[in-house]
Design a protein around this motif. Structure first.
Motif, PDB file in Angstrom:
ATOM      1  N   PRO A 100      -3.034  15.286 -12.045  1.00  0.00           N
ATOM      2  CA  PRO A 100      -1.910  16.141 -12.438  1.00  0.00           C
ATOM      3  C   PRO A 100      -1.493  17.055 -11.285  1.00  0.00           C
ATOM      4  O   PRO A 100      -2.249  17.270 -10.340  1.00  0.00           O
ATOM      5  CB  PRO A 100      -2.509  16.973 -13.577  1.00  0.00           C
ATOM      6  N   THR A 101      -0.307  17.583 -11.382  1.00  0.00           N
ATOM      7  CA  THR A 101       0.133  18.651 -10.488  1.00  0.00           C
ATOM      8  C   THR A 101      -0.190  19.986 -11.150  1.00  0.00           C
ATOM      9  O   THR A 101       0.139  20.207 -12.316  1.00  0.00           O
ATOM     10  CB  THR A 101       1.644  18.567 -10.226  1.00  0.00           C
ATOM     11  N   SER A 146       0.841  -1.193   0.000  1.00  0.00           N
ATOM     12  CA  SER A 146       0.000   0.000   0.000  1.00  0.00           C
ATOM     13  C   SER A 146       0.880   1.248   0.000  1.00  0.00           C
ATOM     14  O   SER A 146       2.088   1.179   0.218  1.00  0.00           O
ATOM     15  CB  SER A 146      -0.926   0.010   1.224  1.00  0.00           C
ATOM     16  N   ASN A 147       0.242   2.382  -0.287  1.00  0.00           N
ATOM     17  CA  ASN A 147       0.839   3.713  -0.106  1.00  0.00           C
ATOM     18  C   ASN A 147       2.007   4.024  -1.038  1.00  0.00           C
ATOM     19  O   ASN A 147       2.868   4.831  -0.692  1.00  0.00           O
ATOM     20  CB  ASN A 147       1.306   3.911   1.348  1.00  0.00           C
ATOM     21  N   THR A 148       2.062   3.445  -2.224  1.00  0.00           N
ATOM     22  CA  THR A 148       3.113   3.831  -3.156  1.00  0.00           C
ATOM     23  C   THR A 148       2.805   5.204  -3.749  1.00  0.00           C
ATOM     24  O   THR A 148       1.650   5.592  -3.914  1.00  0.00           O
ATOM     25  CB  THR A 148       3.270   2.805  -4.279  1.00  0.00           C
ATOM     26  N   ARG A 149       3.860   5.934  -4.110  1.00  0.00           N
ATOM     27  CA  ARG A 149       3.730   7.262  -4.689  1.00  0.00           C
ATOM     28  C   ARG A 149       4.512   7.289  -6.000  1.00  0.00           C
ATOM     29  O   ARG A 149       5.709   7.015  -6.020  1.00  0.00           O
ATOM     30  CB  ARG A 149       4.298   8.327  -3.742  1.00  0.00           C
ATOM     31  N   PHE A 150       3.825   7.646  -7.080  1.00  0.00           N
ATOM     32  CA  PHE A 150       4.442   7.726  -8.401  1.00  0.00           C
ATOM     33  C   PHE A 150       4.298   9.153  -8.919  1.00  0.00           C
ATOM     34  O   PHE A 150       3.178   9.645  -9.084  1.00  0.00           O
ATOM     35  CB  PHE A 150       3.771   6.745  -9.369  1.00  0.00           C
ATOM     36  N   TYR A 151       5.426   9.804  -9.194  1.00  0.00           N
ATOM     37  CA  TYR A 151       5.416  11.184  -9.681  1.00  0.00           C
ATOM     38  C   TYR A 151       6.253  11.295 -10.955  1.00  0.00           C
ATOM     39  O   TYR A 151       7.443  10.964 -10.962  1.00  0.00           O
ATOM     40  CB  TYR A 151       5.989  12.137  -8.631  1.00  0.00           C
ATOM     41  N   ASP A 172       1.072  12.955 -12.708  1.00  0.00           N
ATOM     42  CA  ASP A 172       1.902  13.511 -13.785  1.00  0.00           C
ATOM     43  C   ASP A 172       2.557  12.426 -14.636  1.00  0.00           C
ATOM     44  O   ASP A 172       3.708  12.548 -15.066  1.00  0.00           O
ATOM     45  CB  ASP A 172       2.979  14.442 -13.215  1.00  0.00           C
ATOM     46  N   SER A 173       1.826  11.361 -14.897  1.00  0.00           N
ATOM     47  CA  SER A 173       2.374  10.263 -15.698  1.00  0.00           C
ATOM     48  C   SER A 173       2.363  10.604 -17.177  1.00  0.00           C
ATOM     49  O   SER A 173       1.527  11.378 -17.659  1.00  0.00           O
ATOM     50  CB  SER A 173       1.558   8.991 -15.474  1.00  0.00           C
ATOM     51  N   ARG A 174       3.297   9.991 -17.897  1.00  0.00           N
ATOM     52  CA  ARG A 174       3.319  10.037 -19.353  1.00  0.00           C
ATOM     53  C   ARG A 174       3.228   8.605 -19.862  1.00  0.00           C
ATOM     54  O   ARG A 174       3.787   7.680 -19.259  1.00  0.00           O
ATOM     55  CB  ARG A 174       4.597  10.717 -19.853  1.00  0.00           C
ATOM     56  N   GLY A 187      -1.694   3.257 -20.343  1.00  0.00           N
ATOM     57  CA  GLY A 187      -2.581   4.337 -19.933  1.00  0.00           C
ATOM     58  C   GLY A 187      -3.355   4.018 -18.681  1.00  0.00           C
ATOM     59  O   GLY A 187      -3.387   2.870 -18.203  1.00  0.00           O
ATOM     60  N   TYR A 188      -3.997   5.050 -18.127  1.00  0.00           N
ATOM     61  CA  TYR A 188      -4.829   4.870 -16.945  1.00  0.00           C
ATOM     62  C   TYR A 188      -6.032   3.968 -17.223  1.00  0.00           C
ATOM     63  O   TYR A 188      -6.604   3.386 -16.292  1.00  0.00           O
ATOM     64  CB  TYR A 188      -5.331   6.224 -16.445  1.00  0.00           C
TER      65      TYR A 188
END
Length: 253
Positions: free
Chosen positions: A238-239, A173-178, A211-213, A219-220
């Motif tokens: 997004p940011t 849990s709690n992963t962060r992807f930027y 902010d993924s590419r 894709g999402y």
């Protein structure tokens, strides 16, 4: 590799170490390129390494799991603090029934301050007989209160699954992807997903992806929720950066 947990380089109860400039190639029973494992591991920098592991036809090299060929670029398990992986290349390829993970990361109560940034992570299954957990497999002990692991500005490539937050080894849990780039590449597979959340009856919550590419069809919309554990969630967005004058009234809708 002729046994379970065959590491090319491992930090076991190690502190204040730097692992850099290595070229690692592996195959066999359970080959792992670089490992930072166990309580006491801390303040470790892993940078500028190249790791290529290839899982091939499963064989009974070791008695623990019978016939097997599993290869993994790196592993974090059983404890560690302030682990910084940056500017590495991890490549994991499977064929003839082998199985791979690019990153094998296992959140836990004693794991804090994990940062992956500016890496290339690639996991490919070359034929239908092969399988993989994910390019990034997050598989801890199923608790939702562990410290986040942060993935920033990485390039992640796969033809089957980029990010998985639960599998047979465990659930995270709690992963962060930027600001990561997810690329679908390699032989086409009908079971392709970009993200998969959950496994069995364990919760997998608090994941944030910003902010993924996307390239090549990732894709999402290529998202799968698995298992029956609750909660299971993944937030995306997004940011937004604003620049204005001091004291200005700002309304965001």
């Amino acid at each position: 590799s002729w046994a379970t947990n065959s590491f090319a380089i491992t930090c076991y109860k190690t502190r204040n170490a730097k692992i850099y400039g290595n070229r690692i190639y592996g195959s066999g029973y359970m080959a792992i390129g670089i490992g930072t494992v166990s309580d006491g591991v801390g303040d470790i920098e892993v940078r500028d390494n190249f790791v290529l592991v290839q899982a091939t036809k499963p064989l009974k090299r070791w008695d623990e799991y019978g016939d097997q060929s599993g290869c993994h670029g790196m592993r974090i398990t059983w404890g560690g603090e302030n682990l910084h992986y940056h500017n590495n290349i991890f490549v994991a390829r499977a064929r003839e029934g082998g199985k791979v993970r690019g990153l094998w990361v296992c959140p836990g109560a004693k794991i804090t301050g994990v940062l992956f940034e500016d890496n290339v992570i690639k996991a490919i299954c070359e034929d239908a007989a092969s399988d993989g957990n994910a390019a990034i497999s997050v598989c801890g002990d199923g608790k939702t209160d562990h410290a986040p692991m942060l993935f920033r500005n990485n390039r992640v490539l796969s033809n089957f699954l980029h990010v998985r937050t639960g599998e047979s080894y465990g659930v995270g849990s709690n992963t962060r992807f930027y600001g990561n780039t997810f690329v679908r590449t390699g032989p086409e597979r009908a079971d392709y997903r970009t993200f998969q959340v959950g496994f069995w009856n364990k919760p997998s919550a608090g994941h944030q992806v910003f902010d993924s590419r996307f390239e090549g069809g990732a894709g999402y919309d290529k998202l799968q929720f698995d298992g029956e554990g609750e909660p299971r969630d993944l937030s995306v967005g997004p940011t937004l950066t604003l620049q204005t004058t001091p004291g200005a009234d700002v309304a965001i809708t």
